[in-house]
Write a protein that holds these residues in place. Structure first.
Motif, PDB file in Angstrom:
ATOM      1  N   MET A 163      23.174   0.523 -40.417  1.00 39.41           N
ATOM      2  CA  MET A 163      22.465  -0.757 -40.417  1.00 39.41           C
ATOM      3  C   MET A 163      22.876  -1.660 -39.256  1.00 39.41           C
ATOM      4  O   MET A 163      22.045  -2.348 -38.666  1.00 39.41           O
ATOM      5  N   ARG A 164      24.147  -1.652 -38.909  1.00 42.05           N
ATOM      6  CA  ARG A 164      24.626  -2.578 -37.878  1.00 42.05           C
ATOM      7  C   ARG A 164      23.983  -2.307 -36.522  1.00 42.05           C
ATOM      8  O   ARG A 164      23.891  -3.201 -35.681  1.00 42.05           O
ATOM      9  N   HIS A 165      23.530  -1.075 -36.310  1.00 38.49           N
ATOM     10  CA  HIS A 165      22.902  -0.747 -35.033  1.00 38.49           C
ATOM     11  C   HIS A 165      21.543  -1.428 -34.884  1.00 38.49           C
ATOM     12  O   HIS A 165      21.054  -1.591 -33.768  1.00 38.49           O
ATOM     13  N   PHE A 166      20.927  -1.806 -35.999  1.00 38.85           N
ATOM     14  CA  PHE A 166      19.597  -2.399 -35.951  1.00 38.85           C
ATOM     15  C   PHE A 166      19.616  -3.901 -36.218  1.00 38.85           C
ATOM     16  O   PHE A 166      18.570  -4.544 -36.222  1.00 38.85           O
ATOM     17  N   ALA A 167      20.812  -4.464 -36.430  1.00 39.79           N
ATOM     18  CA  ALA A 167      20.918  -5.890 -36.736  1.00 39.79           C
ATOM     19  C   ALA A 167      20.386  -6.756 -35.603  1.00 39.79           C
ATOM     20  O   ALA A 167      19.902  -7.866 -35.835  1.00 39.79           O
ATOM     21  N   LYS A 168      20.444  -6.257 -34.371  1.00 38.03           N
ATOM     22  CA  LYS A 168      19.997  -7.050 -33.225  1.00 38.03           C
ATOM     23  C   LYS A 168      18.506  -7.350 -33.280  1.00 38.03           C
ATOM     24  O   LYS A 168      18.034  -8.283 -32.638  1.00 38.03           O
ATOM     25  N   MET A 169      17.730  -6.547 -34.030  1.00 38.55           N
ATOM     26  CA  MET A 169      16.290  -6.784 -34.096  1.00 38.55           C
ATOM     27  C   MET A 169      15.889  -7.589 -35.332  1.00 38.55           C
ATOM     28  O   MET A 169      14.711  -7.836 -35.554  1.00 38.55           O
ATOM     29  N   PHE A 170      16.864  -8.023 -36.135  1.00 37.64           N
ATOM     30  CA  PHE A 170      16.562  -8.823 -37.318  1.00 37.64           C
ATOM     31  C   PHE A 170      16.326 -10.274 -36.894  1.00 37.64           C
ATOM     32  O   PHE A 170      17.198 -10.900 -36.282  1.00 37.64           O
ATOM     33  N   MET A 171      15.166 -10.802 -37.211  1.00 39.10           N
ATOM     34  CA  MET A 171      14.809 -12.155 -36.803  1.00 39.10           C
ATOM     35  C   MET A 171      15.839 -13.173 -37.291  1.00 39.10           C
ATOM     36  O   MET A 171      16.243 -13.147 -38.451  1.00 39.10           O
ATOM     37  N   PHE A 172      16.280 -14.043 -36.390  1.00 39.98           N
ATOM     38  CA  PHE A 172      17.237 -15.127 -36.626  1.00 39.98           C
ATOM     39  C   PHE A 172      18.685 -14.644 -36.780  1.00 39.98           C
ATOM     40  O   PHE A 172      19.576 -15.454 -37.046  1.00 39.98           O
ATOM     41  N   ALA A 173      18.949 -13.342 -36.613  1.00 42.12           N
ATOM     42  CA  ALA A 173      20.320 -12.842 -36.791  1.00 42.12           C
ATOM     43  C   ALA A 173      21.286 -13.504 -35.816  1.00 42.12           C
ATOM     44  O   ALA A 173      22.459 -13.732 -36.145  1.00 42.12           O
ATOM     45  N   GLU A 174      20.804 -13.846 -34.618  1.00 44.42           N
ATOM     46  CA  GLU A 174      21.676 -14.464 -33.611  1.00 44.42           C
ATOM     47  C   GLU A 174      22.157 -15.844 -34.047  1.00 44.42           C
ATOM     48  O   GLU A 174      23.197 -16.323 -33.580  1.00 44.42           O
ATOM     49  N   HIS A 175      21.428 -16.491 -34.955  1.00 47.36           N
ATOM     50  CA  HIS A 175      21.832 -17.815 -35.436  1.00 47.36           C
ATOM     51  C   HIS A 175      22.940 -17.728 -36.487  1.00 47.36           C
ATOM     52  O   HIS A 175      23.492 -18.754 -36.889  1.00 47.36           O
TER      53      HIS A 175
END
Length: 407
Positions: free
Chosen positions: A334-346
């Motif tokens: 899952m952690r490999h795809f976290a970058k494409m989760f909307m708003f994850a950077e916030h």
């Protein structure tokens, strides 16, 4: 597939000749052969069947050669892509306007797949965009073109409704999380569930801030302001801009979008890109940028965008992906795809906090999947995807250096 059929046919013919060799080889003369092949013996029936199947296989091979070597590829323009996106029910289709996408378009030019190439993989973002009846045909076309290029096709973020189609073309599917969509027809900020957001709204607006919508035609006069806010926000949160996935600040397609902004006394403190379908089926705001002003501006902007979407008759507000609690992520996929989760950077890519935030809007959750080549190709795909979404390189290698220290 054709190679396998030809192989089975050749084996069947060999066995048939072996079993009937005495009869067949006694027909060496042409006149005897033509006379006996029309008889009712087993050898004659075998030869007639083999001849018929052989003709069919020859025609199929001829059609394949004609399609692969003589048929011209579909020519299309950005206008064709825009027309297809305008007919879509889903906001993810607007990612096609980003400058890092390639396309496979069907013959009718009413559906396409957006993708990018990475280390021998062709990675498509989402399901095919366009008419649903074209999805099956377009998926087969994409797989065929990728196979001819000796590449492995893969899809990321596909809907649970179409999992069977991906299975039909020989891809394995894995759950990577869930997508949150807020049903706006039942959304009511006065029902007590959104007390925190209502207090935040009152607090910020009592301080003199105002939320407003800026139309796409006004982007030119705000371009420098938005770019400055984005640059300051990236510096404050140590954000690394990435390829391919949603959430990148890209003026090449932002100029056609509306914006929700927070301003006070003529100064803009925050903005969000509003992405909306033409048929008002769905709205989202995957890019939110702000400068520090002492309030939870991010939560306020998302809340106000939802209210604006409801007031303007949209059916759904898309909050993007989050991890699925029901998925047993033993190997940490899952952690490999976290970058494409909307708003994850916030939320500094903390997937637990991200899901908790989205749950505050009481969304409907839908499973989302990746579809990859079988036989343990998942590991190769993860490597290809990681390379594809690596931070953009800048002069002097500044981002290239930072990527090793940013999880």
């Amino acid at each position: 597939m054709v190679n396998a059929v030809v192989g089975v046919f050749a084996l069947s013919v060999w066995i048939g000749f072996f079993v009937n060799r005495q009869d067949i080889f006694s027909w060496v003369r042409l006149g005897v052969f033509l006379k006996n092949i029309l008889s009712t013996t087993d050898a004659a029936r075998f030869l007639r069947a083999s001849l018929g199947v052989g003709i069919i296989i020859f025609l199929v091979i001829l059609e394949q050669i004609s399609r692969n070597f003589f048929k011209k590829p579909v020519s299309f323009t950005k206008r064709d892509i825009k027309n297809i996106v305008d007919s879509s029910d889903y906001t993810y289709s607007f990612n096609a306007f980003a400058s890092d996408k390639s396309y496979i378009v069907n013959d009718e030019k009413d559906a396409f797949i957006m993708y990018a190439k990475s280390k021998g993989s062709w990675i498509a973002l989402g399901d095919p965009v366009g008419k649903s009846e074209r999805k099956n045909e377009l998926l087969w076309k994409f797989k065929e073109i990728a196979d001819n290029a000796s590449a492995k096709p893969a899809f990321i973020g596909i809907d649970h409704k179409y999992v069977q189609i991906y299975d039909d073309i020989g891809l394995d599917t894995f759950n990577i999380g869930q997508e949150a969509r807020v049903p706006l027809i039942t959304f009511d900020k006065g029902d007590g569930c959104f007390e925190y957001f209502c207090r935040l709204e009152k607090e910020i607006e009592d301080a003199g801030f105002k939320y407003q919508i800026i139309n796409a035609g006004q982007f030119g006069q705000y371009r420098e302001i938005f770019a400055k806010i984005n640059k300051e926000w990236e510096k404050n949160v140590n954000y690394l801009e990435r390829n391919f996935i949603p959430g990148k600040y890209d003026e090449s397609y932002m100029s056609d979008m509306d914006f929700g902004v927070l301003e006070k006394a003529g100064k803009i403190y925050a903005f969000s890109v509003i992405i909306k379908t033409k048929n008002k089926c769905e709205l989202s705001s995957e890019i939110v940028r702000y400068i520090k002003c002492g309030y939870n501006v991010f939560a306020y902007i998302v809340f106000k965008n939802i209210l604006w979407a409801k007031e303007n008759g949209y059916d759904w507000f898309n909050l993007g992906f989050a991890h699925s609690p029901s998925v047993n992520d033993v190997i940490g996929v899952m952690r490999h795809f976290a970058k494409m989760f909307m708003f994850a950077e916030h939320f500094d890519y903390n997937l637990v906090f991200l899901r908790e935030f989205k749950n505050k809007f009481y969304p409907v959750w839908h499973n989302r999947y990746i579809a990859v080549h079988p036989d343990k190709y998942i590991i190769t795909f993860i490597k290809s995807f990681t390379v594809l979404v690596s931070p953009l390189r800048t002069v002097g290698g500044k981002h290239l250096f930072r990527r090793f220290f940013k999880r």
